[in-house]
Write a protein that holds these residues in place. Structure first.
Motif, PDB file in Angstrom:
ATOM      1  N   PRO A  59     -48.229 -14.610  -1.326  1.00 22.09           N
ATOM      2  CA  PRO A  59     -47.763 -14.032  -0.063  1.00 22.09           C
ATOM      3  C   PRO A  59     -47.094 -15.071   0.833  1.00 22.09           C
ATOM      4  O   PRO A  59     -46.192 -14.729   1.610  1.00 22.09           O
ATOM      5  N   ASP A  60     -47.539 -16.331   0.745  1.00 28.74           N
ATOM      6  CA  ASP A  60     -46.922 -17.387   1.556  1.00 28.74           C
ATOM      7  C   ASP A  60     -45.449 -17.556   1.208  1.00 28.74           C
ATOM      8  O   ASP A  60     -44.596 -17.652   2.091  1.00 28.74           O
ATOM      9  N   LEU A  61     -45.156 -17.596  -0.099  1.00 27.35           N
ATOM     10  CA  LEU A  61     -43.774 -17.738  -0.541  1.00 27.35           C
ATOM     11  C   LEU A  61     -42.957 -16.502  -0.164  1.00 27.35           C
ATOM     12  O   LEU A  61     -41.859 -16.605   0.394  1.00 27.35           O
ATOM     13  N   GLY A  62     -43.485 -15.320  -0.473  1.00 32.35           N
ATOM     14  CA  GLY A  62     -42.771 -14.094  -0.148  1.00 32.35           C
ATOM     15  C   GLY A  62     -42.530 -13.939   1.336  1.00 32.35           C
ATOM     16  O   GLY A  62     -41.431 -13.568   1.774  1.00 32.35           O
ATOM     17  N   GLY A  63     -43.556 -14.241   2.138  1.00 31.50           N
ATOM     18  CA  GLY A  63     -43.410 -14.128   3.585  1.00 31.50           C
ATOM     19  C   GLY A  63     -42.395 -15.097   4.145  1.00 31.50           C
ATOM     20  O   GLY A  63     -41.622 -14.757   5.056  1.00 31.50           O
ATOM     21  N   ALA A  64     -42.381 -16.320   3.613  1.00 29.57           N
ATOM     22  CA  ALA A  64     -41.422 -17.317   4.089  1.00 29.57           C
ATOM     23  C   ALA A  64     -39.987 -16.869   3.832  1.00 29.57           C
ATOM     24  O   ALA A  64     -39.096 -17.080   4.660  1.00 29.57           O
ATOM     25  N   LEU A  65     -39.768 -16.222   2.679  1.00 33.40           N
ATOM     26  CA  LEU A  65     -38.414 -15.742   2.377  1.00 33.40           C
ATOM     27  C   LEU A  65     -38.042 -14.555   3.261  1.00 33.40           C
ATOM     28  O   LEU A  65     -36.972 -14.552   3.889  1.00 33.40           O
ATOM     29  N   LEU A  66     -38.894 -13.561   3.324  1.00 31.18           N
ATOM     30  CA  LEU A  66     -38.547 -12.329   4.038  1.00 31.18           C
ATOM     31  C   LEU A  66     -38.452 -12.530   5.543  1.00 31.18           C
ATOM     32  O   LEU A  66     -37.784 -11.751   6.236  1.00 31.18           O
ATOM     33  N   THR A  67     -39.083 -13.561   6.082  1.00 27.84           N
ATOM     34  CA  THR A  67     -38.976 -13.858   7.515  1.00 27.84           C
ATOM     35  C   THR A  67     -37.934 -14.933   7.794  1.00 27.84           C
ATOM     36  O   THR A  67     -37.876 -15.477   8.899  1.00 27.84           O
ATOM     37  N   ASN A  68     -37.133 -15.259   6.783  1.00 27.85           N
ATOM     38  CA  ASN A  68     -35.995 -16.180   6.937  1.00 27.85           C
ATOM     39  C   ASN A  68     -36.412 -17.603   7.291  1.00 27.85           C
ATOM     40  O   ASN A  68     -35.671 -18.336   7.930  1.00 27.85           O
ATOM     41  N   LYS A  71     -34.346  -7.399  -2.972  1.00 34.88           N
ATOM     42  CA  LYS A  71     -33.258  -6.739  -3.689  1.00 34.88           C
ATOM     43  C   LYS A  71     -32.692  -5.566  -2.894  1.00 34.88           C
ATOM     44  O   LYS A  71     -31.494  -5.261  -2.972  1.00 34.88           O
ATOM     45  N   GLU A  72     -33.565  -4.921  -2.126  1.00 38.05           N
ATOM     46  CA  GLU A  72     -33.157  -3.748  -1.363  1.00 38.05           C
ATOM     47  C   GLU A  72     -32.722  -4.084   0.060  1.00 38.05           C
ATOM     48  O   GLU A  72     -32.291  -3.190   0.799  1.00 38.05           O
ATOM     49  N   THR A  73     -32.828  -5.346   0.451  1.00 43.39           N
ATOM     50  CA  THR A  73     -32.521  -5.750   1.821  1.00 43.39           C
ATOM     51  C   THR A  73     -31.051  -6.111   1.963  1.00 43.39           C
ATOM     52  O   THR A  73     -30.545  -6.960   1.219  1.00 43.39           O
ATOM     53  N   PRO A  74     -30.331  -5.498   2.901  1.00 42.41           N
ATOM     54  CA  PRO A  74     -28.930  -5.887   3.135  1.00 42.41           C
ATOM     55  C   PRO A  74     -28.835  -7.372   3.473  1.00 42.41           C
ATOM     56  O   PRO A  74     -29.665  -7.905   4.209  1.00 42.41           O
ATOM     57  N   ALA A 121     -49.303 -14.122 -22.404  1.00 38.51           N
ATOM     58  CA  ALA A 121     -48.055 -13.467 -22.024  1.00 38.51           C
ATOM     59  C   ALA A 121     -46.961 -14.519 -21.883  1.00 38.51           C
ATOM     60  O   ALA A 121     -47.225 -15.727 -21.883  1.00 38.51           O
ATOM     61  N   TYR A 122     -45.748 -14.036 -21.744  1.00 37.03           N
ATOM     62  CA  TYR A 122     -44.601 -14.871 -21.407  1.00 37.03           C
ATOM     63  C   TYR A 122     -44.050 -14.373 -20.073  1.00 37.03           C
ATOM     64  O   TYR A 122     -43.987 -13.174 -19.824  1.00 37.03           O
ATOM     65  N   GLU A 123     -43.653 -15.288 -19.252  1.00 40.64           N
ATOM     66  CA  GLU A 123     -43.324 -15.009 -17.859  1.00 40.64           C
ATOM     67  C   GLU A 123     -41.828 -14.803 -17.673  1.00 40.64           C
ATOM     68  O   GLU A 123     -41.002 -15.427 -18.338  1.00 40.64           O
ATOM     69  N   LYS A 124     -41.493 -13.935 -16.738  1.00 41.67           N
ATOM     70  CA  LYS A 124     -40.138 -13.893 -16.214  1.00 41.67           C
ATOM     71  C   LYS A 124     -40.164 -14.491 -14.816  1.00 41.67           C
ATOM     72  O   LYS A 124     -41.189 -14.444 -14.132  1.00 41.67           O
ATOM     73  N   ILE A 125     -39.066 -15.062 -14.409  1.00 37.15           N
ATOM     74  CA  ILE A 125     -38.962 -15.648 -13.076  1.00 37.15           C
ATOM     75  C   ILE A 125     -38.134 -14.723 -12.197  1.00 37.15           C
ATOM     76  O   ILE A 125     -37.036 -14.298 -12.577  1.00 37.15           O
ATOM     77  N   TYR A 126     -38.659 -14.432 -11.012  1.00 34.43           N
ATOM     78  CA  TYR A 126     -37.933 -13.651 -10.013  1.00 34.43           C
ATOM     79  C   TYR A 126     -37.498 -14.585  -8.881  1.00 34.43           C
ATOM     80  O   TYR A 126     -38.337 -15.234  -8.248  1.00 34.43           O
ATOM     81  N   ASP A 127     -36.196 -14.652  -8.665  1.00 31.79           N
ATOM     82  CA  ASP A 127     -35.604 -15.404  -7.562  1.00 31.79           C
ATOM     83  C   ASP A 127     -34.970 -14.431  -6.577  1.00 31.79           C
ATOM     84  O   ASP A 127     -34.510 -13.352  -6.963  1.00 31.79           O
ATOM     85  N   ALA A 128     -34.906 -14.817  -5.309  1.00 35.34           N
ATOM     86  CA  ALA A 128     -34.168 -14.044  -4.313  1.00 35.34           C
ATOM     87  C   ALA A 128     -33.668 -15.000  -3.237  1.00 35.34           C
ATOM     88  O   ALA A 128     -34.272 -16.057  -2.996  1.00 35.34           O
ATOM     89  N   TRP A 129     -32.567 -14.609  -2.596  1.00 30.35           N
ATOM     90  CA  TRP A 129     -31.937 -15.498  -1.632  1.00 30.35           C
ATOM     91  C   TRP A 129     -31.069 -14.707  -0.669  1.00 30.35           C
ATOM     92  O   TRP A 129     -30.704 -13.559  -0.923  1.00 30.35           O
ATOM     93  N   TYR A 130     -30.771 -15.337   0.456  1.00 29.07           N
ATOM     94  CA  TYR A 130     -29.833 -14.751   1.409  1.00 29.07           C
ATOM     95  C   TYR A 130     -28.415 -14.989   0.912  1.00 29.07           C
ATOM     96  O   TYR A 130     -28.126 -16.023   0.304  1.00 29.07           O
ATOM     97  N   ASN A 131     -27.540 -14.028   1.198  1.00 34.55           N
ATOM     98  CA  ASN A 131     -26.196 -14.084   0.625  1.00 34.55           C
ATOM     99  C   ASN A 131     -25.360 -15.248   1.139  1.00 34.55           C
ATOM    100  O   ASN A 131     -24.312 -15.552   0.560  1.00 34.55           O
ATOM    101  N   LYS A 132     -25.819 -15.909   2.187  1.00 36.29           N
ATOM    102  CA  LYS A 132     -25.096 -17.097   2.650  1.00 36.29           C
ATOM    103  C   LYS A 132     -25.210 -18.241   1.644  1.00 36.29           C
ATOM    104  O   LYS A 132     -24.410 -19.183   1.662  1.00 36.29           O
ATOM    105  N   VAL A 133     -26.214 -18.171   0.749  1.00 29.71           N
ATOM    106  CA  VAL A 133     -26.360 -19.176  -0.307  1.00 29.71           C
ATOM    107  C   VAL A 133     -25.396 -18.809  -1.436  1.00 29.71           C
ATOM    108  O   VAL A 133     -25.514 -17.748  -2.051  1.00 29.71           O
ATOM    109  N   ARG A 134     -24.467 -19.678  -1.712  1.00 30.97           N
ATOM    110  CA  ARG A 134     -23.445 -19.414  -2.724  1.00 30.97           C
ATOM    111  C   ARG A 134     -23.539 -20.449  -3.853  1.00 30.97           C
ATOM    112  O   ARG A 134     -23.892 -21.599  -3.623  1.00 30.97           O
TER     113      ARG A 134
END
Length: 551
Positions: free
Chosen positions: A259-268, A285-288, A515-528
């Motif tokens: 939650p720390d990682l997710g919260g840090a991303l979603l709160t910018n 993924k669903e956030t403009p 199991a074998y893991e998949k990695i989920y990344d997400a970022w703000y569109n300003k990151v190019r």
């Protein structure tokens, strides 16, 4: 339901989890050939420069020696300060292109690799980069000094000599040829950073306690606050002129799937998050104004059994434990915590792996666990443990996925085989030292491979005295076959041999694949400039030199 058998639905209710198993991904494209030698990444003058990139990844490392590490806590945080001999192209994560080696040649017999090094490259402390630094780096990787363990050492087992031809030419001589893609992939690994010969000499070949040893990379050290953030600035003297694009890099230590990682991303509070939990990933993924990507991870999630101890040195007991795990249930448990897929002893998304529909018919991987449990009980009785085993120490790496899994696995072993375990949790990076010292009966973690090629991890994970063989497992029949696989250049024959090796592992398990893991990344569109969807793992494209921040 027979006495002692775990009912899958009941088990999932106990763990308050349900859902479908993760889907398998397709095979990634093969690495580029030597024709990629003129494809060095060059700066684009049209891309906006400046700004700060805030990146969240994993927890803080337990030490600072990237070569000795097996966690993204090191290479993810330290990678931007260093270069490698070759590299994976950050535009696709696959193609092998020049880095500190401007070009290379391979002899017709495949036994000599000659690298022509860039001139004028400086370390961050102002020292000149020469072939002596490459030799010192790879001498240590290929043949570590006493007390130093490097997981990538097996990649260079065929190297017999490393010869400096002149200050900017170096030759690697092999005892016998290896597949070219295998060797070039080894040189391009993001783990195999080039360090100064003087840094190694001054520290007796061990950099674990040296926080800021100089690199040649696009960023240089500014400050570090333990367990919080590592701050770097643009290297104004970087040899690849015009790179990096951003002026400042802030790498925040945030636990994976948390939650720390997710919260840090979603709160910018960060711009880019890596190893996100599925719920955060779907929200992003669903956030403009945000984007999300996924990639296959270069690790196996597994339970290790200390074979220096009785009864875990009995292959019947280990196979029984292997069959007792309901892998589909375990993946369901983590549905909203971490993205996982069922697999055996070979990467499930590699062309050599057993097809999923075939694997799911095999004991230990079937959706209905009852046949496997029945065979597991038979094996325990045959080994003399029909009444179970008491008081095993279960060492748990302190990651949310392992904390959940350890409780579930503890219940499965107890309810199916009457194997009783006592959980002991240790800090994420501390796990490696505890495991290497054998301070456990069974333990759970994820371990890394450098390449998808079985000749890498068959040696590192399963090889006798392999650097990631945490079970201390040996099987001479397997080791002999693995050596033959290393030498075989015919792909059809190699695939057949890999399948044979896989069946040895099934009957005499060196570990319990979870199991074998998949990695989920997400970022703000300003990151190019970051495209993780085609990467294999999170250990090669870690430099951020081609990433920019839009206005």
């Amino acid at each position: 339901m027979s006495e002692g058998t775990v009912d899958r639905r009941t088990f999932l209710q106990k763990t308050a989890a349900a859902g479908a198993a993760a889907a398998l991904a397709g095979r990634l494209p093969a690495p580029g050939a030597a024709s990629a030698q003129d494809a060095t990444v060059k700066a684009d003058p049209k891309i906006k420069r400046g700004g700060t990139l805030r990146f969240g990844v994993n927890s803080a490392p337990a030490h600072f020696d990237v070569h000795q590490s097996g966690t993204v806590g090191n290479v993810g945080a330290q990678g931007p300060m260093y270069d490698t001999l070759l590299r994976r192209d950050p535009r696709d994560g696959q193609t092998i292109i020049p880095d500190l080696a401007q070009r290379w040649e391979v002899s017709p017999d495949g036994r000599k690799y000659t690298f022509h090094l860039r001139k004028g490259v400086k370390f961050h402390d102002g020292a000149d980069f020469t072939a002596e630094d490459v030799k010192a780096t790879y001498d240590r990787i290929a043949a570590p000094p006493k007390g130093v363990v490097i997981p990538r050492t097996p990649l260079f087992a065929a190297v017999s000599e490393i010869v400096v031809l002149d200050p900017h030419r170096i030759e690697f001589r092999l005892k016998e040829a290896r597949p070219r893609a295998f060797m070039l992939g080894a040189f391009a690994s993001g783990w195999n950073i080039i360090v100064r010969k003087k840094s190694l000499d001054d520290n007796q070949g061990n950099l674990r306690q040296v926080m800021n040893y100089p690199g040649t990379g696009p960023f240089r050290h500014v400050s570090r606050k333990d367990k919080e953030v590592w701050i770097m600035e643009r290297n104004p003297d970087y040899w690849n002129k015009g790179l990096p694009y951003v002026d400042r890099l802030e790498i925040y230590n945030l636990p994976p799937f948390s939650p720390d990682l997710g919260g840090a991303l979603l709160t910018n509070r960060i711009d880019y998050g890596r190893i996100l939990d599925p719920i955060t990933w779907r929200k992003a993924k669903e956030t403009p104004g945000m984007s999300a990507g996924e990639l296959n991870q270069a690790v196996i999630q597994a339970v290790y059994m200390n074979m220096k101890k009785t009864p875990l040195n009995d292959p019947r007991v280990r196979r029984a434990m292997h069959l007792a795990l309901d892998r589909h249930a375990l993946i369901d448990v983590l549905k909203d915590i971490a993205p996982m897929m069922v697999g055996g002893f070979v990467y499930p998304f590699h062309e050599y792996s057993t097809p999923r529909e075939e694997l799911y018919k095999r004991l230990g991987y079937q959706r209905d666990p009852k046949p496997a449990i029945q065979e597991a009980k038979r094996l325990m009785a045959e080994a003399g443990y029909a009444n179970g085993i008491k008081n095993l120490t279960f060492l748990v790496r302190d990651i949310i996925s392992f904390r959940h899994w350890s409780v579930a696995i503890q219940a499965m072993l107890k309810e199916t085989l009457n194997i009783e375990t006592n959980l002991r949790t240790v800090q994420i990076a501390q796990w490696f030292d505890e495991a290497a010292a054998g301070n456990f009966d069974i333990t759970i973690s994820a371990v890394v491979s450098t390449l998808m090629d079985p000749s890498d991890y068959f040696t590192a994970w399963y090889g006798k005295d392999g650097p990631q063989n945490y079970s201390f497992w040996t099987n001479e029949r397997f080791h002999t076959l693995a050596r033959q696989i290393e030498r075989e250049v015919d792909e059809g024959k190699r695939k057949t041999m890999v399948r044979q090796a896989e069946m040895i592992l099934e009957q005499d398990p060196p570990l319990l694949p979870v199991a074998y893991e998949k990695i989920y990344d997400a970022w703000y569109n300003k990151v190019r400039g970051q495209n993780p969807n085609t990467f294999f793992g999170i250990y090669d494209v870690v430099r951020w030199d081609t990433v920019s921040i839009a206005g």
